[in-house]
Motif scaffolding. Structure first.
Motif, PDB file in Angstrom:
ATOM      1  N   PHE A   8      11.895   8.190  44.004  1.00  0.00           N
ATOM      2  CA  PHE A   8      11.288   9.111  43.869  1.00  0.00           C
ATOM      3  C   PHE A   8      10.651  10.168  45.006  1.00  0.00           C
ATOM      4  CE2 PHE A   8      10.073   9.364  38.782  1.00  0.00           C
ATOM      5  CZ  PHE A   8      11.631   9.317  38.856  1.00  0.00           C
ATOM      6  N   ALA A   9      10.375   9.226  46.121  1.00  0.00           N
ATOM      7  CA  ALA A   9       9.703   9.831  46.849  1.00  0.00           C
ATOM      8  C   ALA A   9      10.487  10.948  47.947  1.00  0.00           C
ATOM      9  CB  ALA A   9       8.886   8.656  48.082  1.00  0.00           C
ATOM     10  N   ILE A  10      12.316   9.948  47.395  1.00  0.00           N
ATOM     11  CA  ILE A  10      13.193  11.090  48.226  1.00  0.00           C
ATOM     12  C   ILE A  10      13.462  12.396  47.592  1.00  0.00           C
ATOM     13  CG2 ILE A  10      15.750  11.481  48.617  1.00  0.00           C
ATOM     14  CD1 ILE A  10      15.694   8.197  49.215  1.00  0.00           C
ATOM     15  N   SER A  11      13.071  12.108  46.683  1.00  0.00           N
ATOM     16  CA  SER A  11      13.553  13.757  45.741  1.00  0.00           C
ATOM     17  C   SER A  11      12.132  14.638  45.712  1.00  0.00           C
ATOM     18  CB  SER A  11      13.047  12.668  43.823  1.00  0.00           C
ATOM     19  OG  SER A  11      13.393  14.167  43.124  1.00  0.00           O
ATOM     20  N   GLY A  12      11.074  13.861  45.406  1.00  0.00           N
ATOM     21  CA  GLY A  12       9.908  14.601  46.071  1.00  0.00           C
ATOM     22  C   GLY A  12      10.289  15.415  47.545  1.00  0.00           C
ATOM     23  N   THR A  13      10.741  15.103  48.157  1.00  0.00           N
ATOM     24  CA  THR A  13      11.380  14.971  49.672  1.00  0.00           C
ATOM     25  C   THR A  13      11.629  16.441  49.299  1.00  0.00           C
ATOM     26  OG1 THR A  13      10.326  13.142  50.349  1.00  0.00           O
ATOM     27  CG2 THR A  13      11.254  14.861  52.197  1.00  0.00           C
ATOM     28  N   LEU A  14      12.864  16.040  49.078  1.00  0.00           N
ATOM     29  CA  LEU A  14      13.466  16.816  49.154  1.00  0.00           C
ATOM     30  C   LEU A  14      13.793  18.865  48.226  1.00  0.00           C
ATOM     31  CD1 LEU A  14      17.170  14.806  47.613  1.00  0.00           C
ATOM     32  CD2 LEU A  14      16.522  15.793  49.916  1.00  0.00           C
ATOM     33  N   VAL A  15      12.549  18.332  47.047  1.00  0.00           N
ATOM     34  CA  VAL A  15      12.091  19.526  46.504  1.00  0.00           C
ATOM     35  C   VAL A  15      11.103  20.328  47.582  1.00  0.00           C
ATOM     36  CG1 VAL A  15      10.494  20.186  44.974  1.00  0.00           C
ATOM     37  CG2 VAL A  15      12.694  18.807  43.866  1.00  0.00           C
ATOM     38  N   ALA A  16      10.458  19.303  48.331  1.00  0.00           N
ATOM     39  CA  ALA A  16       9.034  19.592  48.947  1.00  0.00           C
ATOM     40  C   ALA A  16       9.965  20.413  50.434  1.00  0.00           C
ATOM     41  CB  ALA A  16       8.489  19.042  49.458  1.00  0.00           C
ATOM     42  N   MET A  17      11.222  20.709  50.871  1.00  0.00           N
ATOM     43  CA  MET A  17      11.880  20.602  51.314  1.00  0.00           C
ATOM     44  C   MET A  17      12.421  21.752  51.386  1.00  0.00           C
ATOM     45  SD  MET A  17      13.023  17.093  53.801  1.00  0.00           S
ATOM     46  CE  MET A  17      13.623  18.044  55.202  1.00  0.00           C
ATOM     47  N   ASP A  18      13.725  22.022  50.394  1.00  0.00           N
ATOM     48  CA  ASP A  18      13.678  23.144  48.988  1.00  0.00           C
ATOM     49  C   ASP A  18      13.101  24.297  49.323  1.00  0.00           C
ATOM     50  OD1 ASP A  18      16.165  24.381  48.767  1.00  0.00           O
ATOM     51  OD2 ASP A  18      15.185  24.042  46.877  1.00  0.00           O
ATOM     52  N   GLU A  19      12.091  24.130  48.847  1.00  0.00           N
ATOM     53  CA  GLU A  19      10.796  25.118  48.689  1.00  0.00           C
ATOM     54  C   GLU A  19      10.735  25.708  50.036  1.00  0.00           C
ATOM     55  OE1 GLU A  19      10.016  26.129  46.262  1.00  0.00           O
ATOM     56  OE2 GLU A  19      11.517  26.126  45.082  1.00  0.00           O
ATOM     57  N   LYS A  20      10.578  24.767  51.147  1.00  0.00           N
ATOM     58  CA  LYS A  20       9.722  24.595  52.477  1.00  0.00           C
ATOM     59  C   LYS A  20       8.311  24.553  53.042  1.00  0.00           C
ATOM     60  CE  LYS A  20      13.253  28.572  53.894  1.00  0.00           C
ATOM     61  NZ  LYS A  20      14.445  27.893  52.605  1.00  0.00           N
ATOM     62  N   TYR A  21       8.155  23.742  52.866  1.00  0.00           N
ATOM     63  CA  TYR A  21       7.292  23.326  52.494  1.00  0.00           C
ATOM     64  C   TYR A  21       6.430  22.803  53.981  1.00  0.00           C
ATOM     65  CZ  TYR A  21       5.522  23.002  47.330  1.00  0.00           C
ATOM     66  OH  TYR A  21       5.225  23.367  46.307  1.00  0.00           O
ATOM     67  N   ASP A  22       5.191  22.304  54.906  1.00  0.00           N
ATOM     68  CA  ASP A  22       4.932  22.322  55.836  1.00  0.00           C
ATOM     69  C   ASP A  22       5.086  20.662  55.838  1.00  0.00           C
ATOM     70  OD1 ASP A  22       2.281  21.027  54.949  1.00  0.00           O
ATOM     71  OD2 ASP A  22       1.495  22.879  55.504  1.00  0.00           O
ATOM     72  N   ILE A  23       4.499  20.337  56.754  1.00  0.00           N
ATOM     73  CA  ILE A  23       5.413  18.359  56.842  1.00  0.00           C
ATOM     74  C   ILE A  23       4.194  17.394  55.856  1.00  0.00           C
ATOM     75  CG2 ILE A  23       4.466  16.402  58.438  1.00  0.00           C
ATOM     76  CD1 ILE A  23       5.997  17.476  60.504  1.00  0.00           C
ATOM     77  N   PHE A  24       2.504  18.690  55.511  1.00  0.00           N
ATOM     78  CA  PHE A  24       1.767  17.564  55.316  1.00  0.00           C
ATOM     79  C   PHE A  24       2.469  17.850  53.644  1.00  0.00           C
ATOM     80  CE2 PHE A  24      -2.107  17.774  53.187  1.00  0.00           C
ATOM     81  CZ  PHE A  24      -2.727  17.161  52.983  1.00  0.00           C
ATOM     82  N   GLY A  25       2.632  19.172  52.987  1.00  0.00           N
ATOM     83  CA  GLY A  25       3.027  19.068  51.953  1.00  0.00           C
ATOM     84  C   GLY A  25       4.241  18.370  51.415  1.00  0.00           C
ATOM     85  N   VAL A  26       4.920  18.312  52.201  1.00  0.00           N
ATOM     86  CA  VAL A  26       6.458  17.108  52.149  1.00  0.00           C
ATOM     87  C   VAL A  26       6.045  15.821  52.085  1.00  0.00           C
ATOM     88  CG1 VAL A  26       8.480  16.194  53.403  1.00  0.00           C
ATOM     89  CG2 VAL A  26       8.031  18.462  53.465  1.00  0.00           C
ATOM     90  N   TYR A  27       4.692  15.735  52.448  1.00  0.00           N
ATOM     91  CA  TYR A  27       4.610  13.805  51.992  1.00  0.00           C
ATOM     92  C   TYR A  27       3.728  13.867  50.782  1.00  0.00           C
ATOM     93  CZ  TYR A  27       6.084  11.801  56.273  1.00  0.00           C
ATOM     94  OH  TYR A  27       6.604  11.454  57.424  1.00  0.00           O
ATOM     95  N   ILE A  28       2.879  15.010  50.773  1.00  0.00           N
ATOM     96  CA  ILE A  28       1.853  14.738  48.989  1.00  0.00           C
ATOM     97  C   ILE A  28       2.943  15.186  48.815  1.00  0.00           C
ATOM     98  CG2 ILE A  28       0.333  15.766  48.308  1.00  0.00           C
ATOM     99  CD1 ILE A  28      -0.962  14.806  50.407  1.00  0.00           C
TER     100      ILE A  28
END
Length: 201
Positions: A14-34
């Motif tokens: 799920f951490a990987i899943s959330g990371t992929l979604v965040a990167m797909d939505e072009k979140y910054d590094i902080f947003g990706v981790y959150i």
């Protein structure tokens, strides 16, 4: 032992899943981790509150936090390690997380002696809660309630464990594989539950 194994698998997936979604939505590094942390721990936190565990229990999971941190960091800095396209990779990670966390939630509720219904609810919330929070924070419609059969598979895991008990490791690992297959197969076959229609006069 089963509980720990499924906790580790579900957290990483799920951490990987959330990371992929965040990167797909072009979140910054902080947003990706959150978003990665919320996806990994959101469902478990909601489940804990409903089955009577204190909210502070979440902060005792130090090992799982490190697993989540490492999983997010690896994907963030080495995205080419994941297969392309990301949508397919995200589907597989999400399916693994769903199966692992649904079973882990059901095992947790069963160990506390809860009823069959409570075990199914715990499985649903643990398996689907993180994904729901992820989609809401990413401003996506949670597919668990609309386009895809998702939470149903988590509840099914709870039903099987509630009826068969927790003393059959082979059955539980088989259930894990079955839930992953059903999630991916139903996605590709575009299975949907019936949608009620409202007729206005």
């Amino acid at each position: 032992m089963l509980w720990d194994i499924f906790s580790i698998i579900g957290t990483a997936a799920f951490a990987i899943s959330g990371t992929l979604v965040a990167m797909d939505e072009k979140y910054d590094i902080f947003g990706v981790y959150i978003l990665g942390f919320v996806t990994a721990f959101g469902g478990g936190a909601i489940r804990n509150l409903l089955i009577g565990l204190p909210a502070s229990y979440l902060w005792s999971q130090t090992t799982l936090f490190y697993i989540s941190l490492i999983s997010i960091t690896v994907i963030l800095f080495f995205p080419k390690w994941m297969s392309s396209p990301w949508k397919k990779t995200g589907l597989y990670a999400d399916a693994i997380g769903l199966a692992a966390f649904a079973i882990q939630g059901a095992l947790h509720a069963a160990s506390l002696g809860h009823s069959l219904l409570a075990i199914m609810v715990a499985a649903f919330l643990t398996g689907s809660g993180g994904g729901i929070l992820r989609d809401v924070l990413a401003r996506r419609k949670p597919n668990v309630f609309k386009d895809e059969i998702y939470g149903t598979w988590a509840a099914l895991a709870g039903l099987v464990i509630g009826l068969c008990g927790t003393d059959h490791p082979i059955l539980i690992y088989g259930l894990f594989t079955c839930i992953i297959f059903l999630r991916i197969y139903s996605f590709h076959r575009k299975w949907q539950l019936p949608v009620p229609k409202v007729h206005y006069q």
